[in-house]
Design a protein around this motif. Sequence first.
Motif, mmCIF file in Angstrom:
data_model
loop_
_atom_site.group_PDB
_atom_site.id
_atom_site.type_symbol
_atom_site.label_atom_id
_atom_site.label_comp_id
_atom_site.label_asym_id
_atom_site.label_seq_id
_atom_site.Cartn_x
_atom_site.Cartn_y
_atom_site.Cartn_z
ATOM 1 N N GLU A 47 2.882 42.690 10.626
ATOM 2 C CA GLU A 47 2.421 43.354 11.841
ATOM 3 C C GLU A 47 1.865 42.363 12.860
ATOM 4 O OE1 GLU A 47 -0.246 46.474 10.653
ATOM 5 O OE2 GLU A 47 1.362 47.659 9.733
ATOM 6 N N GLN A 48 1.970 41.072 12.534
ATOM 7 C CA GLN A 48 1.580 39.987 13.433
ATOM 8 C C GLN A 48 0.092 39.985 13.765
ATOM 9 O OE1 GLN A 48 4.238 39.884 16.813
ATOM 10 N NE2 GLN A 48 6.051 39.991 15.524
ATOM 11 N N ALA A 49 -0.710 40.582 12.864
ATOM 12 C CA ALA A 49 -2.161 40.519 13.031
ATOM 13 C C ALA A 49 -2.659 39.146 12.605
ATOM 14 C CB ALA A 49 -2.841 41.615 12.209
ATOM 15 N N LEU A 50 -2.057 38.627 11.534
ATOM 16 C CA LEU A 50 -2.329 37.253 11.113
ATOM 17 C C LEU A 50 -1.214 36.380 11.675
ATOM 18 C CD1 LEU A 50 -3.403 37.732 7.385
ATOM 19 C CD2 LEU A 50 -4.870 37.087 9.315
ATOM 20 N N LYS A 51 -1.540 35.566 12.648
ATOM 21 C CA LYS A 51 -0.552 34.773 13.359
ATOM 22 C C LYS A 51 -0.134 33.533 12.568
ATOM 23 C CE LYS A 51 -0.826 37.310 17.154
ATOM 24 N NZ LYS A 51 0.298 38.143 17.589
ATOM 25 N N PRO A 52 1.079 33.036 12.808
ATOM 26 C CA PRO A 52 1.498 31.770 12.193
ATOM 27 C C PRO A 52 0.497 30.664 12.484
ATOM 28 C CG PRO A 52 3.362 32.848 13.214
ATOM 29 C CD PRO A 52 2.152 33.645 13.610
ATOM 30 N N GLY A 53 0.185 29.872 11.453
ATOM 31 C CA GLY A 53 -0.773 28.780 11.604
ATOM 32 C C GLY A 53 -2.199 29.172 11.287
ATOM 33 N N THR A 54 -2.454 30.475 11.075
ATOM 34 C CA THR A 54 -3.805 30.934 10.752
ATOM 35 C C THR A 54 -4.207 30.475 9.358
ATOM 36 O OG1 THR A 54 -3.549 32.924 12.112
ATOM 37 C CG2 THR A 54 -5.305 32.948 10.461
ATOM 38 N N ARG A 55 -5.390 29.885 9.247
ATOM 39 C CA ARG A 55 -5.901 29.460 7.934
ATOM 40 C C ARG A 55 -6.345 30.696 7.159
ATOM 41 N NH1 ARG A 55 -10.880 27.568 5.758
ATOM 42 N NH2 ARG A 55 -10.520 26.146 4.001
ATOM 43 N N LEU A 56 -6.072 30.695 5.858
ATOM 44 C CA LEU A 56 -6.402 31.826 4.997
ATOM 45 C C LEU A 56 -7.384 31.387 3.912
ATOM 46 C CD1 LEU A 56 -2.755 33.181 4.562
ATOM 47 C CD2 LEU A 56 -4.534 34.099 6.075
ATOM 48 N N PRO A 57 -8.678 31.336 4.241
ATOM 49 C CA PRO A 57 -9.684 30.867 3.270
ATOM 50 C C PRO A 57 -9.812 31.833 2.093
ATOM 51 C CG PRO A 57 -10.552 30.961 5.527
ATOM 52 C CD PRO A 57 -9.283 31.728 5.520
ATOM 53 N N GLU A 58 -9.747 31.305 0.900
ATOM 54 C CA GLU A 58 -9.827 32.145 -0.297
ATOM 55 C C GLU A 58 -11.133 32.923 -0.361
ATOM 56 O OE1 GLU A 58 -9.211 29.675 -3.659
ATOM 57 O OE2 GLU A 58 -7.132 29.180 -3.144
ATOM 58 N N ASP A 59 -12.242 32.267 0.012
ATOM 59 C CA ASP A 59 -13.535 32.950 -0.087
ATOM 60 C C ASP A 59 -13.640 34.104 0.911
ATOM 61 O OD1 ASP A 59 -13.537 31.191 2.039
ATOM 62 O OD2 ASP A 59 -15.570 30.453 1.699
ATOM 63 N N THR A 60 -13.093 33.909 2.111
ATOM 64 C CA THR A 60 -13.142 34.964 3.125
ATOM 65 C C THR A 60 -12.297 36.159 2.697
ATOM 66 O OG1 THR A 60 -13.432 33.338 4.887
ATOM 67 C CG2 THR A 60 -12.683 35.531 5.550
ATOM 68 N N ILE A 61 -11.109 35.894 2.183
ATOM 69 C CA ILE A 61 -10.240 36.983 1.721
ATOM 70 C C ILE A 61 -10.912 37.711 0.561
ATOM 71 C CG2 ILE A 61 -8.012 37.547 0.671
ATOM 72 C CD1 ILE A 61 -6.883 35.054 2.101
ATOM 73 N N VAL A 121 -7.138 36.166 -5.363
ATOM 74 C CA VAL A 121 -6.641 35.748 -4.044
ATOM 75 C C VAL A 121 -5.561 34.681 -4.202
ATOM 76 C CG1 VAL A 121 -7.238 34.632 -1.864
ATOM 77 C CG2 VAL A 121 -8.783 36.334 -2.862
ATOM 78 N N ARG A 122 -5.791 33.725 -5.094
ATOM 79 C CA ARG A 122 -4.805 32.649 -5.303
ATOM 80 C C ARG A 122 -3.477 33.214 -5.790
ATOM 81 N NH1 ARG A 122 -9.027 29.956 -8.229
ATOM 82 N NH2 ARG A 122 -10.243 28.647 -6.818
#
Length: 233
Positions: free
Chosen positions: A26-40, A51-52
């Motif tokens: 849905e393009q809410a998370l854009k290409p290049g966005t960092r995906l921190p494990e702790d935040t998720i 998460v991993r």
Amino acid sequence: MKVMAAHRSEPPSLTVYRLLRRAVIEQALKPGTRLPEDTIGEQFGVSRTVVRQALGKLESEGLVETKRNRGAFVAEPSLEEAQQIFEIRHVLEKEVIKRLAQRISVNGLDALAAHVTQEDRVLGKNGPVSIRLAGEFHILLAEMTGNQVLARYVSELVTRCSLILAVYGRTHSSDCAVDEHRQIIAALADHDAERAMEIMDHHLGAVAGRAELRDEGDDVESVLARYGKELAS
């Protein structure tokens, strides 16, 4: 946040995978966005191990890439990769059309028509859902062939195209896309493979190779909080 209660029938890692995948489509998370494990983990109420596992599945599909000592990021396709993906998608979706034009059932046509009705309902009202439904139309076509390998490859390509469209702007109207879906259904109903493939070629060609960078979206924490709400209900 205890977010897994509504999804006890499947492993937590699969639930997280599905939500992150949808956020990418849905393009809410854009290409290049960092995906921190702790935040998720915090937003979805799961451990970093879970998460991993979810991120690993997304990486296997080309939606996430892991950078050494930097963590996971939403994949960011190059223009060359984008062109290659659309090229092979053309080939595979032509095969899908060829197969369906020979033997699509009335029930299959009804299912496609019902899906387009869903697209109509959100047209101009919910851009992210419109994007997802547009892609799911093509996945539904592939699934109807009965060839699981073909359907899996088409699904992966369609999903990766969501990344491409998040980077390279789509200049034609969504109304045109929905109308072309209807035209494809009509051609399949007439068992007119040549006409259906012609429409599909135009449909896919309209978005390929048009570079127009989009504005940056919301920060990753805001996006995850939004997608995590449904799990808390």
